[in-house]
Design an enzyme around this catalytic site. Structure first.
Site, PDB file in Angstrom:
ATOM      1  N   CYS B 166      50.773  43.273  37.019  1.00 26.39           N
ATOM      2  CA  CYS B 166      49.416  43.128  37.555  1.00 26.39           C
ATOM      3  C   CYS B 166      49.287  43.660  38.977  1.00 26.39           C
ATOM      4  O   CYS B 166      48.196  43.668  39.544  1.00 26.39           O
ATOM      5  CB  CYS B 166      49.002  41.672  37.498  1.00 26.39           C
ATOM      6  SG  CYS B 166      49.224  40.999  35.843  1.00 26.39           S
ATOM      7  N   HIS B 310      43.631  37.947  44.430  1.00 26.76           N
ATOM      8  CA  HIS B 310      44.206  38.228  43.103  1.00 26.76           C
ATOM      9  C   HIS B 310      43.454  37.353  42.090  1.00 26.76           C
ATOM     10  O   HIS B 310      43.095  37.838  41.029  1.00 26.76           O
ATOM     11  CB  HIS B 310      45.705  37.937  43.132  1.00 26.76           C
ATOM     12  CG  HIS B 310      46.421  38.325  41.889  1.00 26.76           C
ATOM     13  ND1 HIS B 310      46.353  39.584  41.350  1.00 26.76           N
ATOM     14  CD2 HIS B 310      47.231  37.618  41.050  1.00 26.76           C
ATOM     15  CE1 HIS B 310      47.082  39.642  40.246  1.00 26.76           C
ATOM     16  NE2 HIS B 310      47.620  38.466  40.043  1.00 26.76           N
ATOM     17  N   GLU B 321      47.691  30.692  45.382  1.00 24.71           N
ATOM     18  CA  GLU B 321      47.037  31.658  46.271  1.00 24.71           C
ATOM     19  C   GLU B 321      46.222  30.939  47.346  1.00 24.71           C
ATOM     20  O   GLU B 321      46.159  31.376  48.496  1.00 24.71           O
ATOM     21  CB  GLU B 321      46.149  32.616  45.464  1.00 24.71           C
ATOM     22  CG  GLU B 321      45.680  33.799  46.298  1.00 24.71           C
ATOM     23  CD  GLU B 321      45.046  34.909  45.473  1.00 24.71           C
ATOM     24  OE1 GLU B 321      44.779  34.707  44.268  1.00 24.71           O
ATOM     25  OE2 GLU B 321      44.815  35.996  46.049  1.00 24.71           O
ATOM     26  N   LYS B 342      37.651  38.918  39.342  1.00 26.50           N
ATOM     27  CA  LYS B 342      38.135  38.739  37.958  1.00 26.50           C
ATOM     28  C   LYS B 342      37.230  37.785  37.175  1.00 26.50           C
ATOM     29  O   LYS B 342      37.266  37.779  35.947  1.00 26.50           O
ATOM     30  CB  LYS B 342      39.583  38.260  37.946  1.00 26.50           C
ATOM     31  CG  LYS B 342      40.578  39.348  38.386  1.00 26.50           C
ATOM     32  CD  LYS B 342      42.022  38.913  38.206  1.00 26.50           C
ATOM     33  CE  LYS B 342      43.000  40.036  38.561  1.00 26.50           C
ATOM     34  NZ  LYS B 342      43.236  40.155  40.009  1.00 26.50           N
ATOM     35  N   HIS B 347      40.811  40.244  33.660  1.00 25.48           N
ATOM     36  CA  HIS B 347      42.035  40.736  34.291  1.00 25.48           C
ATOM     37  C   HIS B 347      42.526  41.979  33.541  1.00 25.48           C
ATOM     38  O   HIS B 347      42.991  41.877  32.406  1.00 25.48           O
ATOM     39  CB  HIS B 347      43.104  39.635  34.269  1.00 25.48           C
ATOM     40  CG  HIS B 347      44.294  39.906  35.139  1.00 25.48           C
ATOM     41  ND1 HIS B 347      44.507  41.122  35.773  1.00 25.48           N
ATOM     42  CD2 HIS B 347      45.352  39.120  35.482  1.00 25.48           C
ATOM     43  CE1 HIS B 347      45.627  41.056  36.467  1.00 25.48           C
ATOM     44  NE2 HIS B 347      46.157  39.856  36.313  1.00 25.48           N
ATOM     45  N   PHE B 405      53.849  39.794  37.400  1.00 30.79           N
ATOM     46  CA  PHE B 405      55.011  39.223  36.721  1.00 30.79           C
ATOM     47  C   PHE B 405      56.234  40.056  37.111  1.00 30.79           C
ATOM     48  O   PHE B 405      56.141  41.269  37.309  1.00 30.79           O
ATOM     49  CB  PHE B 405      54.834  39.291  35.198  1.00 30.79           C
ATOM     50  CG  PHE B 405      53.937  38.211  34.633  1.00 30.79           C
ATOM     51  CD1 PHE B 405      53.362  37.244  35.436  1.00 30.79           C
ATOM     52  CD2 PHE B 405      53.688  38.173  33.271  1.00 30.79           C
ATOM     53  CE1 PHE B 405      52.541  36.260  34.897  1.00 30.79           C
ATOM     54  CE2 PHE B 405      52.872  37.200  32.725  1.00 30.79           C
ATOM     55  CZ  PHE B 405      52.300  36.243  33.535  1.00 30.79           C
TER      56      PHE B 405
END
Lengths: 89, 419
Positions: B166, B310, B321, B342, B347, B405
């Site tokens: 991502c 994010h 976050e 998002k 996403h 990830f």
């Protein structure tokens, strides 16, 4: 055994698959005598893709050993007619 | 003294719009691009909500003829964004004096052409022989997008494809900037593209409990537009989307020499690794990443006027976050607008942070912060998430971050171009 799939009758269908699969522009004529590499500018990767599309379209297996002899549109039509005949028998 | 780096073109293709303008208009209007899709049938997919871009790409009227043989969707999405950003920079002009050997292409993806693998595997299974399309391998490799962009735009500098889950799109911007700073290129076309709507990917994310699953009573059950709800009390996972984003970076000297128009400046960036877990974010490492970007830009936390998050809408990301922002920005966090687009776009994995970078540039240009939609307050998360409605603000610096990830992070800081 009498062949049931005539070469001339398969040519238009083969031409149609070639034009779509290899994206041959409409301005380039495709005839039974057209050579796939020299006249239609089909590169080696597109040629493999074309063989696969023909297999899918006509529901036959095109043997690897035969591929090197399939230089012209008429060669393809003749081979496919033969394979369809043997599949039907 | 290092050369300054400017953004001279930006573009996006998203479920809210086929181009940057439509995407931006949808974002500031608070609209969602998330729908229920018949293509995500319940027999094979554990979730039928997503941000698909219908009637676009291979096999449609919008198919890019240059890449028609390569029918992986990420290639078509990425080509569209790359061409649009390049055209917006006016580098597609026949009289452009750009040396094409000094143009880098850096475009990443998390999964590449997995959609085509799925299709071709099914075709192979139906054949009488195990033959498979000769276009599968070239279409599914992740660097093919950078390769096709280089081929069809005629760019012959370095081309690489970050595959950093991502964070891929943000990493692309960082790598492009590094090519410029190192003197290997004058211009860099950077971005990310993704289309990964396959049963193994969708169901794999659901099984990990990071993608919103089907649940009776969920507010998305009757209103798909409420599926993605970053920082909300009832957030329950991200919503998968496809898309692409692209930025054109240029050195200050190239900007002047080529007559390009700066849209924003890329002031600073940072990347680092969690070294912690295959999928869970590491708060302390992310704090270090964001702090490093501030230090490199000689900026204090109070200098950042908008934090483009994010913000995935997963329980863990949004919690971590929020903690990260509070630690990095300290007292300034209380006054810092934080929003996640998002909520509107879902996403799009490797494309997401490239789209977000493009949105950060547009935010600076228009002096407008896009909102976090579908927001319902979570008592445990207490930042200003810019809920529901776009907000006009004086924006000098915007930070955009992404975390992938595999434990890979980036932070980008953009500055407004003074009139």
């Amino acid at each position: 055994m009498t062949p049931t799939h005539s070469v001339p009758s398969l040519v238009p269908e083969v031409v149609d698959v070639i034009r779509k699969a290899a994206r041959v522009p409409a301005r380039v004529p495709i005839t039974p005598e057209s050579r796939l590499v020299e006249d239609l500018a089909i590169d080696s990767l597109d040629f493999v893709g074309l063989i696969l599309q023909l297999q899918d379209h006509f529901d036959v297996v095109i043997e690897d050993e035969a591929v090197s002899n399939l230089c012209r549109v008429a060669d393809l039509a003749a081979y496919l007619a033969e394979r369809k005949d043997s599949a039907d028998s | 003294m290092s050369e300054r780096i400017f953004i001279v073109g930006h573009a996006a293709v998203t479920c809210l719009g086929r181009d940057m303008d439509a995407t931006w208009q949808g974002l500031v209007a608070g609209r969602s691009g998330i729908r229920r899709h018949a293509a995500l049938a319940s027999e094979t997919f554990l979730q039928d909500l997503g941000g698909m871009i219908e009637d676009f790409g291979p096999g449609t009227a919008s198919e890019d003829p240059a890449v028609a043989r390569l029918s992986a969707r990420f290639l078509h999405l990425g080509m569209a964004a790359a061409r649009a950003a390049w055209a917006e920079a006016r580098l597609d002009r026949p009289d452009s004096v750009l040396d094409p050997h000094r143009a880098a292409v850096v475009i990443g993806s998390a999964f590449g052409g997995l959609d085509l693998l799925e299709i071709e595997q099914a075709r192979m299974a139906r054949r009488k022989s195990p033959a498979i399309s000769p276009y599968l391998v070239p279409a599914m490799i992740i660097n093919q997008l950078a390769g096709q962009v280089a081929q069809h735009l005629g760019l012959y500098g370095p081309s690489v494809a970050p595959a950093n889950a991502c964070a891929s799109g943000g990493h692309s911007v960082v790598l492009g900037a590094m090519f410029l700073r190192s003197g290997e290129a004058d211009v860099a076309l950077c971005g990310g593209a993704e289309s990964a709507f396959t049963p193994p990917v969708v169901n794999g994310f659901v099984t990990m409990k990071v993608l919103l699953g089907k649940k009776a009573g969920d507010r998305a059950e009757h209103d798909p537009s409420q599926a993605s709800r970053p920082f909300s009390a009832d957030r329950a996972g991200f919503v998968l989307a496809e898309g692409a984003g692209a930025l054109v970076l240029a050195t200050e000297s190239a900007t002047k020499r080529l007559g390009l128009e700066p849209q924003a400046e890329l002031v600073a960036w940072s990347t680092n690794s969690d070294g912690h877990h295959m999928a869970m974010p590491c708060r302390d490492r992310i704090v270090r990443c964001l702090s490093a970007a501030l230090e490199r830009g000689n900026l204090s936390p109070a200098d950042i006027d908008y934090y483009n998050a994010h913000g995935t809408s997963t329980v863990l990301n949004d919690q971590v976050e929020t903690q990260v922002v509070k630690e990095v920005f300290g007292d300034a966090a209380k006054r810092l607008p934080v929003s996640s687009i998002k909520g509107a776009l879902g996403h799009s994995l490797g494309a997401a942070s490239a789209i977000e970078a493009a949105v950060a540039v547009r935010s600076l240009r228009d002096q407008l912060i896009p909102p976090t939609i579908n927001y319902q307050p979570d008592p445990a998360l207490d930042l200003d998430y810019v809920p529901g409605q776009a907000r006009a603000a004086r924006l000098e610096h915007v930070m955009s971050t992404s975390f992938g990830f595999g434990g890979t992070n980036n932070a980008l800081i953009f500055r407004r171009i003074s009139a």
